[in-house]
Every structure is written in C-alpha cells, then in structure tokens.
Design a protein around this motif. Structure first.
Motif, short mmCIF file in Angstrom:
data_model
loop_
_atom_site.label_atom_id
_atom_site.label_comp_id
_atom_site.label_asym_id
_atom_site.label_seq_id
_atom_site.Cartn_x
_atom_site.Cartn_y
_atom_site.Cartn_z
N LEU A 19 -8.50 15.65 -3.52
CA LEU A 19 -8.34 14.20 -3.34
C LEU A 19 -6.95 13.89 -2.78
CD1 LEU A 19 -9.39 11.32 -3.71
CD2 LEU A 19 -8.60 11.41 -6.09
N LEU A 20 -5.91 14.48 -3.37
CA LEU A 20 -4.55 14.26 -2.89
C LEU A 20 -4.40 14.78 -1.46
CD1 LEU A 20 -1.68 13.29 -3.39
CD2 LEU A 20 -1.18 15.51 -4.44
N GLU A 21 -4.99 15.93 -1.19
CA GLU A 21 -4.96 16.51 0.16
C GLU A 21 -5.57 15.54 1.17
OE1 GLU A 21 -7.18 20.16 2.53
OE2 GLU A 21 -7.02 20.23 0.35
N PHE A 22 -6.72 14.96 0.82
CA PHE A 22 -7.39 14.02 1.73
C PHE A 22 -6.56 12.77 1.94
CE2 PHE A 22 -10.83 10.77 2.47
CZ PHE A 22 -11.16 11.21 3.74
N PHE A 23 -5.93 12.28 0.86
CA PHE A 23 -5.06 11.11 0.99
C PHE A 23 -3.90 11.39 1.95
CE2 PHE A 23 -6.41 9.24 -3.31
CZ PHE A 23 -7.09 8.19 -2.72
N ILE A 24 -3.22 12.52 1.75
CA ILE A 24 -2.04 12.82 2.57
C ILE A 24 -2.43 13.02 4.04
CG2 ILE A 24 -0.21 14.52 2.98
CD1 ILE A 24 -0.01 14.91 -0.03
N GLU A 25 -3.56 13.69 4.26
CA GLU A 25 -3.99 13.92 5.64
C GLU A 25 -4.38 12.63 6.34
OE1 GLU A 25 -7.09 16.82 5.27
OE2 GLU A 25 -5.70 18.51 5.46
N ASN A 26 -4.62 11.58 5.56
CA ASN A 26 -5.01 10.28 6.13
C ASN A 26 -4.03 9.18 5.72
OD1 ASN A 26 -7.91 10.73 7.39
ND2 ASN A 26 -7.82 11.90 5.49
N THR A 27 -2.76 9.55 5.65
CA THR A 27 -1.72 8.60 5.26
C THR A 27 -1.77 7.34 6.12
OG1 THR A 27 -0.24 10.34 4.47
CG2 THR A 27 0.78 8.25 5.08
N GLY A 28 -1.71 6.20 5.45
CA GLY A 28 -1.69 4.92 6.16
C GLY A 28 -3.06 4.35 6.49
N TYR A 71 2.22 5.70 -4.58
CA TYR A 71 1.88 6.03 -3.19
C TYR A 71 0.41 5.68 -2.90
CZ TYR A 71 6.12 8.97 -2.61
OH TYR A 71 7.41 9.44 -2.50
N ILE A 72 -0.43 5.73 -3.95
CA ILE A 72 -1.85 5.44 -3.78
C ILE A 72 -2.07 3.95 -4.03
CG2 ILE A 72 -4.20 6.00 -4.49
CD1 ILE A 72 -3.09 8.63 -5.64
N LYS A 73 -2.28 3.19 -2.97
CA LYS A 73 -2.47 1.74 -3.07
C LYS A 73 -3.96 1.41 -3.20
CE LYS A 73 1.87 1.60 -1.55
NZ LYS A 73 3.02 1.41 -2.45
N THR A 74 -4.26 0.44 -4.03
CA THR A 74 -5.62 -0.06 -4.13
C THR A 74 -5.86 -1.13 -3.07
OG1 THR A 74 -5.73 0.36 -6.52
CG2 THR A 74 -7.30 -1.22 -5.61
N VAL A 75 -6.93 -0.98 -2.32
CA VAL A 75 -7.34 -2.01 -1.35
C VAL A 75 -8.58 -2.66 -1.94
CG1 VAL A 75 -8.04 -2.47 1.02
CG2 VAL A 75 -6.46 -0.59 0.54
N TRP A 76 -8.41 -3.83 -2.50
CA TRP A 76 -9.45 -4.48 -3.29
C TRP A 76 -10.73 -4.68 -2.49
CZ3 TRP A 76 -8.50 -3.91 -8.07
CH2 TRP A 76 -7.17 -3.94 -8.54
N GLY A 77 -11.84 -4.30 -3.11
CA GLY A 77 -13.15 -4.47 -2.50
C GLY A 77 -13.54 -3.35 -1.55
N ILE A 78 -12.59 -2.44 -1.26
CA ILE A 78 -12.88 -1.38 -0.29
C ILE A 78 -12.62 0.00 -0.88
CG2 ILE A 78 -12.34 -0.41 1.98
CD1 ILE A 78 -11.54 -3.22 2.87
N GLY A 79 -11.36 0.27 -1.24
CA GLY A 79 -11.02 1.61 -1.71
C GLY A 79 -9.53 1.77 -1.89
N TYR A 80 -8.96 2.73 -1.16
CA TYR A 80 -7.55 3.08 -1.37
C TYR A 80 -6.87 3.39 -0.03
CZ TYR A 80 -9.12 3.57 -6.19
OH TYR A 80 -9.65 3.33 -7.42
N LYS A 81 -5.52 3.33 -0.11
CA LYS A 81 -4.69 3.72 1.04
C LYS A 81 -3.46 4.44 0.50
CE LYS A 81 -2.58 0.46 3.43
NZ LYS A 81 -2.32 -0.58 4.45
N PHE A 82 -3.14 5.58 1.09
CA PHE A 82 -1.99 6.37 0.67
C PHE A 82 -0.83 6.04 1.60
CE2 PHE A 82 0.76 10.05 0.48
CZ PHE A 82 0.75 10.41 -0.87
N GLU A 83 0.27 5.56 1.02
CA GLU A 83 1.47 5.21 1.79
C GLU A 83 2.70 5.65 1.04
OE1 GLU A 83 0.70 1.36 4.60
OE2 GLU A 83 1.14 0.96 2.49
N VAL A 84 3.62 6.27 1.76
CA VAL A 84 4.89 6.67 1.18
C VAL A 84 5.89 5.55 1.43
CG1 VAL A 84 6.76 8.35 1.22
CG2 VAL A 84 4.41 9.09 1.54
N ASP A 85 6.42 4.97 0.36
CA ASP A 85 7.35 3.84 0.48
C ASP A 85 8.68 4.31 1.08
OD1 ASP A 85 5.48 2.19 -0.66
OD2 ASP A 85 6.17 2.65 -2.69
#
Length: 225
Positions: A161-170, A211-225
């Motif tokens: 899961l973390l791997e997938f988030f990082i590979e799709n950052t933003g 880093y893992i942001k919730t996008v309400w009604g859809i899912g998540y977005k991984f962003e490094v602040d």
C-alpha cells in the motif's frame, strides 16, 4: 528519445495555447481539438496518442461522454480538466475510468508533474528498486522500509500500500483503484479494507502519517509536505 503525443481537448483557445506552451517546453508533441466531437474523430484516426487532456464542459459532446466512449475502445491515459471542484463529479470521473484530475487554475509545475506521473505509470516505468518520499525510503528488493535511518516493520499489504502511494505521489486514488492495484482485480472485499489498512499504516508512520491525505468521498492522496 521517443516522441510522446498528447491530445488537448478544450473549447477555450486560450487554455489550449496555455497547455500547448507548457507541454511543448517538456518536448511533448501536442495536437488539439476544440470540442468533443472533433476529439473523438482524432482519437479514432490517430492510434499513436499517448495521453489525453480532456475538459469537462464543452459544446456538442461533453467530456464525460467523450471519456465514456474512449474507455469503450482504449485504455489510453485520460486526465480531466475541471473547474467544477465537486467531489461527486470527480467520483463520476473515476467510475468512468479517468486516470487523474487537474483543477483550473493550475500551475505549470503541477500540470507537468501529473502528466509525467500518469505517463510513467501507464508505460510501466515506475519500477525503481528504491523509492523515496521525504524521510521515507523503501527498498523493494530487500522489502524494507526506513523512516530516516530507523527500520519500520510493515505487513505485506501495508508495504504494498505504501509502495503504491509513493509511486503515485500527488495523485488522487479512489478506494476502488487501490483495491484493484494492491489487492488485485480478483479481490471481492469491501472498500473499507482500504480504510482499515490506511489507518494502520498512518499509525506506524507516526507524524509522517500526515503524508496520506483523505480525499472525502473518493479515497486518498499521498503528498510530502
């Protein structure tokens, strides 16, 4: 270097020129359509299109209808351009098979980063053995994760899961897309499985769980602040 061809579909000439200028600076080949009908004609005639930037609100045939017809024929990556900003509209797009959203107005940096990320993912180029995101380092071969220099113990699915988030950052990732990619297409479980694993992963990441942001009604977005 292979030429990457991008089709811009937008009824505003000014917006098409803006997009073209940004993309041609990155050495992409750009073609344009000013309405959905023309876009579909080009799509059927040109089999070398690598990505489509598609506006939602257009005359003749709107973006939703164009997307639906394209998805009936092809898996070519599609990024929707929208000024609507409504979660329901974004969810509709993901259900129809959109790969990503870019909201107007946008910065050239964001545009080019999203286009590059979607193209890399579609062409299977996101295969680095070592992934980094801020203070997080993942070694895919050794199957290890570090925060700074400290090893982090993750379960197999947490790692994937973390791997997938990082590979799709933003990128905004729907729960369904995460299920399909991390749990595979033959998984018939509940989308709440994703929420449960995200909660556990955030906990293990500690302060960097943000880093893992919730996008309400859809899912998540991984962003490094």
């Amino acid at each position: 270097m292979d030429t990457t061809k991008i089709l811009i579909v937008d009824d505003e000439a000014r917006m098409r020129k803006l997009l073209r200028d940004f993309l041609e600076k990155e050495d992409y080949t750009v073609i344009e359509a000013d309405n959905g009908s023309t876009a579909l004609d080009i799509f059927y005639e040109d089999k070398d299109i690598d990505l489509i930037l598609l506006d939602v609100m257009m005359p003749k045939i709107d973006g939703w209808s164009v997307l639906k017809e394209i998805r009936g024929e092809s898996k070519v990556p599609v990024i929707m351009l929208t000024a609507l900003g409504e979660e329901s509209d974004e969810l509709k797009g993901f259900e129809l098979g959109v790969d990503e959203y870019i909201s107007k107005p946008f910065s050239p940096k964001v545009l080019c980063a999203r286009v590059d990320a979607v193209l890399r993912r579609s062409k299977g180029l996101v295969k680095d053995d070592v992934l980094t995101a801020g203070v997080i380092t993942m070694d895919k071969n050794a199957h290890t994760t570090k925060i700074n220099e400290d090893f982090l113990e993750l379960s197999l699915k947490e790692f994937e899961l973390l791997e997938f988030f990082i590979e799709n950052t933003g990128m905004v990732l729907s729960r369904e897309k995460i299920l399909n990619k991390v749990w595979n297409y033959d998984y018939f479980g509940d989308a709440r499985t994703v929420d449960t694993h995200v909660k556990k992963l955030r906990s293990k990441l500690g302060e960097y769980g943000e880093y893992i942001k919730t996008v309400w009604g859809i899912g998540y977005k991984f962003e490094v602040d």
